[in-house]
Design a protein around this motif. Structure first.
Motif, PDB file in Angstrom:
ATOM      1  N   ARG A  46       0.846  -1.191   0.000  1.00  0.00           N
ATOM      2  CA  ARG A  46       0.000   0.000   0.000  1.00  0.00           C
ATOM      3  C   ARG A  46       0.886   1.247   0.000  1.00  0.00           C
ATOM      4  O   ARG A  46       1.722   1.412   0.867  1.00  0.00           O
ATOM      5  CB  ARG A  46      -0.887   0.016   1.231  1.00  0.00           C
ATOM      6  N   MET A  47       0.661   2.111  -0.989  1.00  0.00           N
ATOM      7  CA  MET A  47       1.414   3.350  -1.122  1.00  0.00           C
ATOM      8  C   MET A  47       0.460   4.514  -0.879  1.00  0.00           C
ATOM      9  O   MET A  47      -0.567   4.613  -1.545  1.00  0.00           O
ATOM     10  CB  MET A  47       2.025   3.439  -2.515  1.00  0.00           C
ATOM     11  N   ARG A  48       0.804   5.361   0.078  1.00  0.00           N
ATOM     12  CA  ARG A  48       0.055   6.600   0.313  1.00  0.00           C
ATOM     13  C   ARG A  48       0.799   7.722  -0.402  1.00  0.00           C
ATOM     14  O   ARG A  48       2.007   7.847  -0.247  1.00  0.00           O
ATOM     15  CB  ARG A  48      -0.039   6.906   1.801  1.00  0.00           C
ATOM     16  N   VAL A  49       0.064   8.523  -1.159  1.00  0.00           N
ATOM     17  CA  VAL A  49       0.666   9.641  -1.882  1.00  0.00           C
ATOM     18  C   VAL A  49      -0.032  10.927  -1.436  1.00  0.00           C
ATOM     19  O   VAL A  49      -1.254  11.039  -1.541  1.00  0.00           O
ATOM     20  CB  VAL A  49       0.532   9.463  -3.413  1.00  0.00           C
ATOM     21  N   ILE A  50       0.755  11.866  -0.928  1.00  0.00           N
ATOM     22  CA  ILE A  50       0.212  13.147  -0.484  1.00  0.00           C
ATOM     23  C   ILE A  50       0.635  14.205  -1.495  1.00  0.00           C
ATOM     24  O   ILE A  50       1.819  14.362  -1.790  1.00  0.00           O
ATOM     25  CB  ILE A  50       0.720  13.502   0.920  1.00  0.00           C
ATOM     26  N   GLU A  51      -0.372  14.903  -2.040  1.00  0.00           N
ATOM     27  CA  GLU A  51      -0.156  15.983  -2.996  1.00  0.00           C
ATOM     28  C   GLU A  51      -0.929  17.198  -2.514  1.00  0.00           C
ATOM     29  O   GLU A  51      -1.690  17.104  -1.545  1.00  0.00           O
ATOM     30  CB  GLU A  51      -0.669  15.580  -4.386  1.00  0.00           C
ATOM     31  N   ALA A  52      -0.765  18.311  -3.203  1.00  0.00           N
ATOM     32  CA  ALA A  52      -1.464  19.540  -2.817  1.00  0.00           C
ATOM     33  C   ALA A  52      -2.975  19.341  -2.756  1.00  0.00           C
ATOM     34  O   ALA A  52      -3.643  19.915  -1.918  1.00  0.00           O
ATOM     35  CB  ALA A  52      -1.114  20.665  -3.781  1.00  0.00           C
ATOM     36  N   GLY A  53      -3.512  18.492  -3.621  1.00  0.00           N
ATOM     37  CA  GLY A  53      -4.948  18.261  -3.674  1.00  0.00           C
ATOM     38  C   GLY A  53      -5.462  17.269  -2.654  1.00  0.00           C
ATOM     39  O   GLY A  53      -6.655  17.001  -2.599  1.00  0.00           O
ATOM     40  N   GLY A  54      -4.581  16.700  -1.838  1.00  0.00           N
ATOM     41  CA  GLY A  54      -5.030  15.734  -0.835  1.00  0.00           C
ATOM     42  C   GLY A  54      -4.168  14.486  -0.832  1.00  0.00           C
ATOM     43  O   GLY A  54      -3.026  14.491  -1.270  1.00  0.00           O
ATOM     44  N   GLU A  55      -4.763  13.417  -0.347  1.00  0.00           N
ATOM     45  CA  GLU A  55      -4.054  12.141  -0.201  1.00  0.00           C
ATOM     46  C   GLU A  55      -4.782  11.055  -0.969  1.00  0.00           C
ATOM     47  O   GLU A  55      -6.010  11.026  -1.000  1.00  0.00           O
ATOM     48  CB  GLU A  55      -3.987  11.756   1.278  1.00  0.00           C
ATOM     49  N   SER A  56      -4.009  10.162  -1.598  1.00  0.00           N
ATOM     50  CA  SER A  56      -4.602   9.004  -2.274  1.00  0.00           C
ATOM     51  C   SER A  56      -3.871   7.750  -1.820  1.00  0.00           C
ATOM     52  O   SER A  56      -2.746   7.813  -1.330  1.00  0.00           O
ATOM     53  CB  SER A  56      -4.519   9.160  -3.799  1.00  0.00           C
ATOM     54  N   ILE A  57      -4.528   6.627  -1.976  1.00  0.00           N
ATOM     55  CA  ILE A  57      -3.971   5.323  -1.620  1.00  0.00           C
ATOM     56  C   ILE A  57      -3.910   4.489  -2.897  1.00  0.00           C
ATOM     57  O   ILE A  57      -4.870   4.443  -3.658  1.00  0.00           O
ATOM     58  CB  ILE A  57      -4.859   4.584  -0.597  1.00  0.00           C
ATOM     59  N   ALA A  58      -2.766   3.846  -3.119  1.00  0.00           N
ATOM     60  CA  ALA A  58      -2.624   2.944  -4.266  1.00  0.00           C
ATOM     61  C   ALA A  58      -2.218   1.580  -3.735  1.00  0.00           C
ATOM     62  O   ALA A  58      -1.279   1.466  -2.943  1.00  0.00           O
ATOM     63  CB  ALA A  58      -1.565   3.467  -5.223  1.00  0.00           C
ATOM     64  N   GLU A  59      -2.950   0.562  -4.128  1.00  0.00           N
ATOM     65  CA  GLU A  59      -2.593  -0.819  -3.787  1.00  0.00           C
ATOM     66  C   GLU A  59      -1.717  -1.336  -4.925  1.00  0.00           C
ATOM     67  O   GLU A  59      -2.186  -1.493  -6.046  1.00  0.00           O
ATOM     68  CB  GLU A  59      -3.844  -1.684  -3.622  1.00  0.00           C
ATOM     69  N   LEU A  60      -0.448  -1.555  -4.644  1.00  0.00           N
ATOM     70  CA  LEU A  60       0.495  -1.978  -5.673  1.00  0.00           C
ATOM     71  C   LEU A  60       0.578  -3.495  -5.737  1.00  0.00           C
ATOM     72  O   LEU A  60       0.526  -4.171  -4.711  1.00  0.00           O
ATOM     73  CB  LEU A  60       1.887  -1.414  -5.376  1.00  0.00           C
ATOM     74  N   ALA A  61       0.736  -4.009  -6.947  1.00  0.00           N
ATOM     75  CA  ALA A  61       0.953  -5.439  -7.170  1.00  0.00           C
ATOM     76  C   ALA A  61       2.326  -5.602  -7.808  1.00  0.00           C
ATOM     77  O   ALA A  61       2.693  -4.828  -8.705  1.00  0.00           O
ATOM     78  CB  ALA A  61      -0.128  -6.012  -8.077  1.00  0.00           C
ATOM     79  N   ALA A  62       3.091  -6.565  -7.342  1.00  0.00           N
ATOM     80  CA  ALA A  62       4.436  -6.800  -7.873  1.00  0.00           C
ATOM     81  C   ALA A  62       4.384  -6.951  -9.387  1.00  0.00           C
ATOM     82  O   ALA A  62       3.567  -7.699  -9.922  1.00  0.00           O
ATOM     83  CB  ALA A  62       5.046  -8.047  -7.238  1.00  0.00           C
ATOM     84  N   GLY A  63       5.227  -6.195 -10.082  1.00  0.00           N
ATOM     85  CA  GLY A  63       5.345  -6.306 -11.525  1.00  0.00           C
ATOM     86  C   GLY A  63       4.315  -5.534 -12.325  1.00  0.00           C
ATOM     87  O   GLY A  63       4.374  -5.516 -13.552  1.00  0.00           O
ATOM     88  N   VAL A  64       3.364  -4.867 -11.675  1.00  0.00           N
ATOM     89  CA  VAL A  64       2.338  -4.101 -12.382  1.00  0.00           C
ATOM     90  C   VAL A  64       2.733  -2.623 -12.342  1.00  0.00           C
ATOM     91  O   VAL A  64       2.620  -1.961 -11.318  1.00  0.00           O
ATOM     92  CB  VAL A  64       0.943  -4.314 -11.763  1.00  0.00           C
TER      93      VAL A  64
END
Length: 93
Positions: A46-64
């Motif tokens: 799980r990758m959390r990304v914080i940008e000026a517009g807020g926060e998003s969560i990305a569920e990463l899969a190996a190799g994708v």
């Protein structure tokens, strides 16, 4: 928060390739990419990304892989319970 570990593997006039290792809770710190780039997850997580517009969560899969354009200031946080490893390929030219 903990910082990440990075290993620059390639840097030349065409590409810059960096391997990132992030313990749970580790973060990159706010930064901005000067080039478009592709992320290739080595592990899932799980990758959390914080940008000026807020926060998003990305569920990463190996190799994708996924693509992001240059210019967005952001902080990346390992939001999971396991080490997160990914390769970042910046397209210099």
């Amino acid at each position: 928060m903990m910082k990440e570990e990075t290993d620059r593997q390639i840097e030349n006039g065409r590409a810059r390739v960096t391997r990132h290792r992030m313990a749970p809770g580790a973060h990159t710190g706010f930064h901005r990419h000067e080039y478009d780039y592709v992320i290739v997850p080595v592990t899932g997580g799980r990758m959390r990304v914080i940008e000026a517009g807020g926060e998003s969560i990305a569920e990463l899969a190996a190799g994708v892989s996924y693509f992001r354009p240059a210019g967005v200031e952001h902080d990346v946080i390992n939001g999971g319970d396991e080490e997160l490893i990914f390769v970042e390929i910046e397209i210099v030219s």
